[in-house]
Write an enzyme that holds these catalytic residues in place. Structure first.
Site, PDB file in Angstrom:
ATOM      1  N   SER A  91       0.842  -1.205   0.000  1.00 16.20           N
ATOM      2  CA  SER A  91       0.000   0.000   0.000  1.00 16.20           C
ATOM      3  C   SER A  91       0.871   1.247   0.000  1.00 16.20           C
ATOM      4  O   SER A  91       1.988   1.244   0.524  1.00 16.20           O
ATOM      5  CB  SER A  91      -0.908   0.000   1.236  1.00 16.20           C
ATOM      6  N   ASP A  92       0.344   2.302  -0.603  1.00 14.72           N
ATOM      7  CA  ASP A  92       1.040   3.582  -0.612  1.00 14.72           C
ATOM      8  C   ASP A  92       0.002   4.697  -0.630  1.00 14.72           C
ATOM      9  O   ASP A  92      -1.074   4.539  -1.229  1.00 14.72           O
ATOM     10  CB  ASP A  92       1.951   3.706  -1.835  1.00 14.72           C
ATOM     11  N   THR A  93       0.318   5.805   0.026  1.00 19.43           N
ATOM     12  CA  THR A  93      -0.604   6.933   0.110  1.00 19.43           C
ATOM     13  C   THR A  93       0.104   8.220  -0.295  1.00 19.43           C
ATOM     14  O   THR A  93       1.237   8.472   0.132  1.00 19.43           O
ATOM     15  CB  THR A  93      -1.152   7.095   1.548  1.00 19.43           C
TER      16      THR A  93
END
Length: 220
Positions: A91-93
């Site tokens: 995941s990455d934001t």
């Protein structure tokens, strides 16, 4: 693990069949994944996150590729030594301002203050990419399930004293966009349009939808 967790036949099957790995050291993602009550490991990705933003048509494409590279890094590192099929969560934001510029973690307190002042009185968009890499026997090769969740966040007006006080807490320093809505930024965020948990760092509802889709494909 959380005191109260959501356990379903789907999550039980996931934990029973797979070695589940979260490719992130983020305490916020850990807290949210814990709520499913599954056993999993944390193996942070070593991916450098040095992709050229200019090579991507949209911030959504960029954040999804980051999430995918994080998951692939961990999968490649551990697949040879795993006795069980792997289920890796990457995941990455990122935060995108009104002009379309991608705002990641600040490089310094001055950078954090400048970012917050640029967001004052405006809307910004939080994009979180999720990539699941699943060892599905029927497929022969690992399956990739990918999604991006987007949430709009509206700031109130921030004066210099408020920005300086917030930066002094240290909270912005490891946050995309230099703020944490679940923390002290709650005092200046006026409105949120979309998934709250996406802003925290992990889109729980979208993740569960991805699990359901994989179950329907026979992968879980």
């Amino acid at each position: 693990m959380c005191a109260s967790v959501l356990r379903t036949p789907l999550t039980d099957a996931l934990a029973r069949r797979f070695r589940v790995v979260l490719a992130s050291g983020s305490p916020r993602r850990k807290e949210l994944v814990d709520r499913l009550g599954i056993e999993y490991e944390i193996i942070p990705s070593a991916f450098a996150e040095d992709l050229d933003k200019a090579q991507f048509a949209t911030p959504r494409d960029y954040v999804l590729e980051n999430a995918t590279q994080k998951a692939r890094d961990v999968y490649q590192r551990i697949k040879g030594g795993s006795a069980r099929p792997l289920f890796v969560i990457g995941s990455d934001t990122v935060v995108v301002d009104a002009s379309g510029a991608i705002l990641e973690k600040p490089a310094s307190r001055g950078d954090a203050a400048a970012t917050l002042k640029s967001l004052s009185g405006k809307a910004n968009t939080v994009h979180t990419g999720v990539c699941l890499i699943v060892d599905a026997a029927a497929a022969g090769q690992p399956l990739l399930s990918q999604a991006v969740e987007s949430t709009e966040v509206v700031f109130g007006e921030l004066d210099d004293d408020l920005v300086d006080a917030y930066v002094a807490t240290g909270e912005p320093m490891d946050k995309a966009g230099s703020y944490a809505y679940q923390g002290m930024a709650c005092f200046f965020v006026k409105e949120i349009r979309g998934d709250y948990y996406n802003v925290v760092g992990f889109p729980c509802a979208r993740f569960h939808q991805m699990l359901l889709a994989l179950h329907q494909q026979g992968a879980i």
